[in-house]
Design an enzyme around this catalytic site. Structure first.
Site, PDB file in Angstrom:
ATOM      1  CB  SER A  20       3.591 -17.371  50.038  1.00 56.26           C
ATOM      2  OG  SER A  20       3.373 -17.007  51.374  1.00 56.26           O
ATOM      3  CE1 TYR A  62      -1.424 -19.856  50.020  1.00 52.79           C
ATOM      4  CE2 TYR A  62       0.138 -19.073  51.664  1.00 52.79           C
ATOM      5  CZ  TYR A  62      -0.515 -18.905  50.464  1.00 52.79           C
ATOM      6  OH  TYR A  62      -0.246 -17.800  49.694  1.00 52.79           O
ATOM      7  CE  LYS A 119       0.458 -19.655  46.640  1.00 51.67           C
ATOM      8  NZ  LYS A 119       0.126 -19.065  45.344  1.00 51.67           N
TER       9      LYS A 119
HETATM   10  N1  UFG Z   1      -3.617 -10.866  63.507  1.00 55.25           N
HETATM   11  C1  UFG Z   1      -4.242 -10.520  64.682  1.00 55.25           C
HETATM   12  N2  UFG Z   1      -5.601 -10.480  64.692  1.00 55.25           N
HETATM   13  C2  UFG Z   1      -6.366 -10.776  63.604  1.00 55.25           C
HETATM   14  C3  UFG Z   1      -5.715 -11.124  62.401  1.00 55.25           C
HETATM   15  C4  UFG Z   1      -4.326 -11.160  62.386  1.00 55.25           C
HETATM   16  O1  UFG Z   1      -3.612 -10.245  65.691  1.00 55.25           O
HETATM   17  O2  UFG Z   1      -7.593 -10.735  63.690  1.00 55.25           O
HETATM   18  C5  UFG Z   1      -2.150 -10.895  63.464  1.00 55.25           C
HETATM   19  C6  UFG Z   1      -1.594 -12.245  63.106  1.00 55.25           C
HETATM   20  O3  UFG Z   1      -1.406 -13.003  64.253  1.00 55.25           O
HETATM   21  C7  UFG Z   1      -0.302 -11.857  62.397  1.00 55.25           C
HETATM   22  C8  UFG Z   1      -0.583 -10.486  61.785  1.00 55.25           C
HETATM   23  O4  UFG Z   1      -1.729 -10.002  62.458  1.00 55.25           O
HETATM   24  O5  UFG Z   1       0.702 -11.711  63.314  1.00 55.25           O
HETATM   25  C9  UFG Z   1      -0.880 -10.551  60.309  1.00 55.25           C
HETATM   26  O6  UFG Z   1      -1.874 -11.542  60.091  1.00 55.25           O
HETATM   27  P1  UFG Z   1      -2.571 -11.765  58.677  1.00 55.25           P
HETATM   28  O7  UFG Z   1      -3.588 -12.846  58.872  1.00 55.25           O
HETATM   29  O8  UFG Z   1      -3.017 -10.453  58.133  1.00 55.25           O
HETATM   30  O9  UFG Z   1      -1.398 -12.248  57.771  1.00 55.25           O
HETATM   31  P2  UFG Z   1      -0.410 -13.490  57.981  1.00 55.25           P
HETATM   32  O10 UFG Z   1       0.905 -12.905  58.362  1.00 55.25           O
HETATM   33  O11 UFG Z   1      -0.946 -14.529  58.877  1.00 55.25           O
HETATM   34  O12 UFG Z   1      -0.484 -14.132  56.560  1.00 55.25           O
HETATM   35  C10 UFG Z   1       0.209 -13.617  55.469  1.00 55.25           C
HETATM   36  C11 UFG Z   1      -0.497 -13.979  54.184  1.00 55.25           C
HETATM   37  C12 UFG Z   1      -0.515 -15.468  53.973  1.00 55.25           C
HETATM   38  C13 UFG Z   1       0.868 -15.992  54.090  1.00 55.25           C
HETATM   39  C14 UFG Z   1       1.451 -15.591  55.410  1.00 55.25           C
HETATM   40  C15 UFG Z   1       2.855 -16.032  55.585  1.00 55.25           C
HETATM   41  O13 UFG Z   1      -1.826 -13.529  54.224  1.00 55.25           O
HETATM   42  O14 UFG Z   1      -1.024 -15.769  52.693  1.00 55.25           O
HETATM   43  O15 UFG Z   1       1.459 -14.167  55.496  1.00 55.25           O
HETATM   44  O16 UFG Z   1       3.157 -16.061  56.956  1.00 55.25           O
HETATM   45  F1  UFG Z   1       0.850 -17.343  54.032  1.00 55.25           F
END
Ligand code: UFG
Length: 329
Positions: A119, A143, A147
């Protein structure tokens, strides 16, 4: 090559199930090994399901002995970043101890090739964009650390036992199978795109934007959304690269283009023709402002380029899947 069996741990999960489909289309026989804690039996369509846990050495021995796979694709892991901060033991036990149990079993069954689902979370908050494979890996949550620890174990097993591996560091997996046979289905759902689609269709009241004061052009976080079928194809190419004799390595998988949370919402509104009700919330702890990959090494080594380059095209597949799910529930 007679033996086309590939053991796919976590093959009933989101990315794992798409990899099973890609393996099958490429002429391999994916053996899904999944405890079905988060995976779905309905997602196992392209080969047998061995219900089992990567922490269960006896069951791994039984499955490896039975199928004698030529390689392992290792997806099985817990993947809720927030939960990993609250309950790190759960993540180290499953993701790290489980992977160690798997690697020891693989060593004892003379498995030569491992493709590992890593990741971009292993990089933490990068000091420079885009992120290249040599960007320092400094995870900021258990997490990501779990990894990274598995990447280290793979490096050591590779040196000691000649077990070659490719660690694929994905950015934000998104979208669904273009044939709409499988797609994303997490419980609880925490990922942006499915939550935005839920809000568009009225399954949720609204979606919260986590932070509008980031140092980005529109103030919301930027991510590199990569289609899950493109990820799956990269796994098959990585496997074939290893079979041809490639050495152990790590590769980024992303499009190289970032989109903000607001841009994701705008795209979803375009694709669905529906309004997405939005609430503005605080930053989510641990969210880097921007994560964008440099995917050129994967292109150079594997000849891989994402087929889904437009965010709209990715979200279109996610929306088709969302509608199918909604009509079946
Ligand atoms: N976000 C929102 N509202 C929500 C959910 C997410 O604004 O309800 C934003 C988050 O702050 C982020 C973006 O949307 O900026 C994407 O969020 P996700 O939760 O979809 O994905 P992440 O970037 O947090 O996580 C992904 C993978 C993880 C990995 C991570 C690495 O799902 O497994 O990238 O940063 F660890």
């Amino acid at each position: 090559m007679n033996n086309r069996n590939v053991l796919v741990t976590g093959g009933a999960g989101y990315v794992g199930s798409h990899a099973c489909k890609a393996l099958s289309l490429a002429g391999y026989n994916p053996i899904c090994f999944d405890n079905l804690v988060y995976g779905h039996e309905w997602a196992v369509k392209w080969g047998p399901l061995e219900k089992g846990d990567i922490l269960d050495r006896a069951q791994l021995d039984h499955t490896l002995g039975r199928y004698q796979p030529l390689a392992i694709m290792h997806f099985a892991a817990f993947a809720y970043v927030g939960e990993s901060v609250i309950d790190p033991g759960k993540y180290y036990r499953n993701n790290v101890c489980g992977s160690l149990t798997l690697l020891e079993a693989a060593r004892d069954h003379n498995i030569e090739h491992v493709v590992f689902s890593s990741s971009c979370a292993t990089y933490g908050i990068p000091n420079k964009l885009p992120i290249v494979e040599d960007t320092p890996q400094q995870p900021i949550n258990p997490y990501g650390t779990s990894k990274l620890m598995v990447e280290s174990m793979l490096g050591d097993f590779s040196t000691a036992h000649g077990m070659n591996y490719i660690a694929l560091r994905y950015f934000n997996a998104a979208g669904a199978d273009p044939d709409n046979a499988i797609g994303e289905d997490h419980d609880p759902e925490t990922h942006l795109i499915p939550l935005v689609l839920d809000a568009a269709s009225g399954r949720r009241h609204d979606v919260t934007i986590f932070g509008t004061d980031y140092d980005t052009p529109d103030g919301t976080c930027i991510r590199d959304y990569i289609h899950v079928s493109d990820l799956a194809d990269a796994h098959v190419l990585a496997l074939e690269h290893l079979i041809k004799g490639a050495g152990s390595q790590a590769l980024n998988l992303g499009t190289g283009v970032g989109f903000s949370v607001r841009e994701v919402i705008e795209s979803a509104q375009r694709i669905t023709g529906l309004r997405v009700p939005v609430v503005y919330g605080k930053r989510r702890p641990g969210d880097p402002a921007a994560l964008v990959s440099d995917p050129s090494r994967a292109n150079e080594k594997l000849g891989w380029t994402p087929k889904f380059r437009e965010l709209d095209a990715i979200i279109r597949t996610a929306w088709k899947w969302h509608q199918k799910q909604a009509s079946s529930k």
